[in-house]
Write a protein that holds these residues in place. Structure first.
Motif, mmCIF file in Angstrom:
data_model
loop_
_atom_site.group_PDB
_atom_site.id
_atom_site.type_symbol
_atom_site.label_atom_id
_atom_site.label_comp_id
_atom_site.label_asym_id
_atom_site.label_seq_id
_atom_site.Cartn_x
_atom_site.Cartn_y
_atom_site.Cartn_z
ATOM 1 N N LEU A 110 0.329 -1.441 0.292
ATOM 2 C CA LEU A 110 0.270 -0.042 -0.211
ATOM 3 C C LEU A 110 1.016 0.948 0.168
ATOM 4 N N VAL A 111 0.225 2.327 -0.984
ATOM 5 C CA VAL A 111 1.315 3.222 -0.847
ATOM 6 C C VAL A 111 -0.040 4.666 -1.040
ATOM 7 N N PRO A 112 0.842 5.840 -0.580
ATOM 8 C CA PRO A 112 -0.502 7.218 -0.147
ATOM 9 C C PRO A 112 -0.387 7.407 -1.608
ATOM 10 N N PRO A 113 -1.527 7.943 -2.135
ATOM 11 C CA PRO A 113 -2.172 8.536 -3.527
ATOM 12 C C PRO A 113 -1.322 9.555 -3.817
ATOM 13 N N GLY A 114 -1.451 10.103 -5.008
ATOM 14 C CA GLY A 114 -0.156 11.294 -5.680
ATOM 15 C C GLY A 114 0.867 11.233 -5.297
ATOM 16 N N ALA A 115 1.657 9.987 -5.087
ATOM 17 C CA ALA A 115 2.768 10.148 -4.959
ATOM 18 C C ALA A 115 3.399 9.263 -5.618
ATOM 19 N N PRO A 116 4.517 9.630 -6.795
ATOM 20 C CA PRO A 116 5.465 9.043 -7.645
ATOM 21 C C PRO A 116 6.581 8.395 -7.279
ATOM 22 N N ALA A 117 7.238 8.390 -6.230
ATOM 23 C CA ALA A 117 7.896 8.102 -5.374
ATOM 24 C C ALA A 117 8.326 7.062 -4.823
ATOM 25 N N ALA A 118 7.376 7.112 -3.759
ATOM 26 C CA ALA A 118 6.827 6.127 -2.968
ATOM 27 C C ALA A 118 5.967 4.878 -3.826
ATOM 28 N N LEU A 119 5.332 5.269 -4.714
ATOM 29 C CA LEU A 119 4.913 4.741 -5.649
ATOM 30 C C LEU A 119 5.717 3.146 -7.044
ATOM 31 N N ALA A 120 6.530 4.287 -7.135
ATOM 32 C CA ALA A 120 8.129 4.278 -7.795
ATOM 33 C C ALA A 120 8.939 3.142 -6.844
ATOM 34 N N ALA A 121 9.102 3.238 -6.104
ATOM 35 C CA ALA A 121 10.081 2.329 -4.789
ATOM 36 C C ALA A 121 9.122 1.067 -4.242
ATOM 37 N N ALA A 122 8.114 1.137 -4.897
ATOM 38 C CA ALA A 122 6.788 -0.243 -3.852
ATOM 39 C C ALA A 122 6.862 -0.988 -5.604
ATOM 40 N N LEU A 123 6.698 -0.652 -6.758
ATOM 41 C CA LEU A 123 6.292 -1.345 -8.299
ATOM 42 C C LEU A 123 8.186 -1.612 -8.199
ATOM 43 N N GLY A 124 9.235 -0.967 -7.706
ATOM 44 C CA GLY A 124 10.697 -0.868 -8.391
ATOM 45 C C GLY A 124 10.983 -2.444 -7.275
ATOM 46 N N ARG A 125 10.564 -1.877 -5.970
ATOM 47 C CA ARG A 125 11.047 -3.393 -4.922
ATOM 48 C C ARG A 125 9.779 -4.866 -5.948
ATOM 49 N N LEU A 126 9.368 -4.549 -6.396
ATOM 50 C CA LEU A 126 8.192 -5.984 -6.506
ATOM 51 C C LEU A 126 9.179 -6.217 -7.955
ATOM 52 N N ALA A 127 9.301 -5.139 -8.677
ATOM 53 C CA ALA A 127 9.980 -6.140 -10.097
ATOM 54 C C ALA A 127 11.360 -6.787 -10.302
ATOM 55 N N GLY A 128 12.370 -6.648 -8.806
ATOM 56 C CA GLY A 128 13.606 -6.691 -8.606
ATOM 57 C C GLY A 128 13.728 -8.047 -7.198
ATOM 58 N N ASP A 129 12.271 -8.955 -7.284
ATOM 59 C CA ASP A 129 12.358 -9.497 -6.139
ATOM 60 C C ASP A 129 11.504 -10.874 -6.381
ATOM 61 N N ALA A 130 11.777 -11.653 -6.932
ATOM 62 C CA ALA A 130 10.857 -12.613 -8.020
ATOM 63 C C ALA A 130 10.117 -13.159 -6.860
ATOM 64 N N PRO A 131 11.070 -13.544 -5.850
ATOM 65 C CA PRO A 131 10.445 -14.808 -4.729
ATOM 66 C C PRO A 131 9.219 -13.906 -3.585
ATOM 67 N N LEU A 132 9.668 -12.401 -3.515
ATOM 68 C CA LEU A 132 8.718 -11.270 -3.119
ATOM 69 C C LEU A 132 7.383 -11.296 -3.564
ATOM 70 N N ARG A 133 7.465 -11.222 -5.147
ATOM 71 C CA ARG A 133 6.327 -11.469 -5.687
ATOM 72 C C ARG A 133 5.853 -13.012 -5.498
ATOM 73 N N ALA A 134 6.226 -13.509 -5.897
ATOM 74 C CA ALA A 134 5.644 -15.198 -5.173
ATOM 75 C C ALA A 134 4.931 -15.269 -4.423
ATOM 76 N N ARG A 135 5.413 -14.233 -3.107
ATOM 77 C CA ARG A 135 5.042 -14.863 -1.956
ATOM 78 C C ARG A 135 3.727 -14.310 -1.178
ATOM 79 N N LEU A 136 3.762 -12.523 -2.450
ATOM 80 C CA LEU A 136 2.378 -12.067 -2.041
ATOM 81 C C LEU A 136 1.474 -12.078 -2.971
ATOM 82 N N GLY A 137 1.595 -13.323 -4.650
ATOM 83 C CA GLY A 137 0.626 -13.280 -5.012
ATOM 84 C C GLY A 137 0.356 -14.603 -4.363
ATOM 85 N N ALA A 138 0.989 -15.643 -4.061
ATOM 86 C CA ALA A 138 0.275 -16.610 -3.306
ATOM 87 C C ALA A 138 -0.736 -16.420 -2.165
#
Length: 364
Positions: A308-336
């Protein structure tokens, strides 16, 4: 209550928006032994779901057409001709018209589903809604966040019922073959990290913030792609802002088949009730990055099924998206975990709860 009751569902349009999709999902699970469901809508050009509703056995009435200003009179005539026992409205303008048109000895009972927080509405809409709101015999809210904005309008006991609708993705494709097919359909590389969003291209959905965030993501993940599924008034403006790796897929009728092609789902919305798109993504087993608005925190726990990120905050949204983009195991855990949470989404159960509201109102 005895006998089969005739119910009219009243909507502004029957396009591919989330609220409209809920009508189709509910129609497929309605108790047709007790309720004869019909649908009326105002905007003739928003008719994408009409064939699917008719295939589900629902009679559909279009109130629009020239001159457009006469649709409230057509609604009044429809109410008189069809003699509905109950009118269930969606969206505030049709709801206001129903409250003003439903009068007389045989006036139907009125139920309204609130899909958005009140602050989203324009001033004139908000006032018209507020002045007629007490005519509702019952109100259904799509989330507790939405209910909190309307409860003060008439706080008696069971007047407001919260119903978390769920998506109806039975038979939707899944697995490696579905992923490959979706990427081929969207023209995406098979090995890229793909972020996707579904929604009308409007200020409320704030895809401008998403585009700004994705530009930052591409600095660290230059092969990443972003897919925007949907259309709307801001499409040309957003396309002008978009950088490399952004795909505008347009309005699609095959969203469930496209979701397996994504690695991460996202919504950058500034306002929401409880978006069907998020629940569809979770049902498809996707981790999500969404803004902390409306009912989204009610179905997604930060760090559990997504971020979850605050609305209207591109830096926070980018950080969260970048975190998932670079971590396949985290994507798998959260997706499950998202898939597990989605097991609690129950379209049939939601419609049963709605019909319990109908029973209560009609028994008065």
């Amino acid at each position: 209550m005895s006998g089969r009751r005739r119910v009219l569902w009243l909507a502004k349009g029957l396009g591919r928006g989330g609220a409209e999709q809920l009508l189709l999902n509910c129609a497929r699970h309605a108790d047709t032994d007790r309720y004869e469901i019909e649908v009326a809508y105002v905007l003739p050009h928003k008719d994408a779901l009409v064939p699917a509703l008719e295939a589900a056995g629902v009679r559909v009435h279009c109130l629009g057409g020239p001159p457009g200003a006469l649709w409230p009179l057509r609604l009044r005539r429809l109410l008189a001709d069809r003699r509905y026992d109950l009118v269930h409205s969606h969206m505030p303008i049709p709801a206001v018209a129903a409250r003003l048109a439903a009068f007389g000895r045989r006036a139907p009972r009125l139920v309204h589903t609130e899909h958005n927080i009140w602050e989203r509405y324009r001033t004139a809409t908000r006032w018209a809604n507020a002045l007629t709101y007490r005519r509702n015999d019952a109100v259904i809210a799509v989330s507790h966040a939405v209910a909190a904005t309307i409860g003060r309008r008439r706080p008696e006991g069971d007047w407001v019922t919260v119903v978390h609708h769920g998506p109806d993705l039975a038979g939707a494709p899944a697995g490696a073959a579905a992923r490959a097919a979706a990427r081929a359909e969207l023209g995406l590389p098979q090995d890229a990290v793909v972020v996707g969003t579904v929604g009308n291209l409007t200020a409320k959905k704030d895809q401008a913030t998403l585009l700004a965030a994705f530009e930052r993501v591409r600095r660290d993940h230059p092969s990443a792609a972003l897919v925007l599924i949907g259309s709307g008034p801001l499409e040309a403006e957003l396309k002008a802002r978009a950088g490399e790796g952004v795909v505008f897929a347009g309005s699609r009728s095959d969203v469930p088949a496209l979701l397996p092609g994504l690695d991460v789902f996202t919504l950058s919305s500034r306002q929401e009730g409880l978006p069907v798109a998020l629940m569809e993504a979770m049902t498809s087993g996707l981790p999500s990055v969404v803004t902390r608005v409306g009912g989204m925190p009610e179905v997604l726990d930060d760090g559990e099924q997504g971020l979850l990120v605050p609305p209207g905050a591109p830096a926070a949204l980018a950080a969260a998206l970048g975190r998932l983009a670079g971590d396949a195991p985290l994507r798998a855990r959260l997706g499950a975990a998202a898939g597990e949470r989605a097991r609690t989404f129950d379209t049939a159960g939601a419609q049963q709860t709605i019909e319990q509201v109908y029973d209560r109102v009609l028994a008065r």
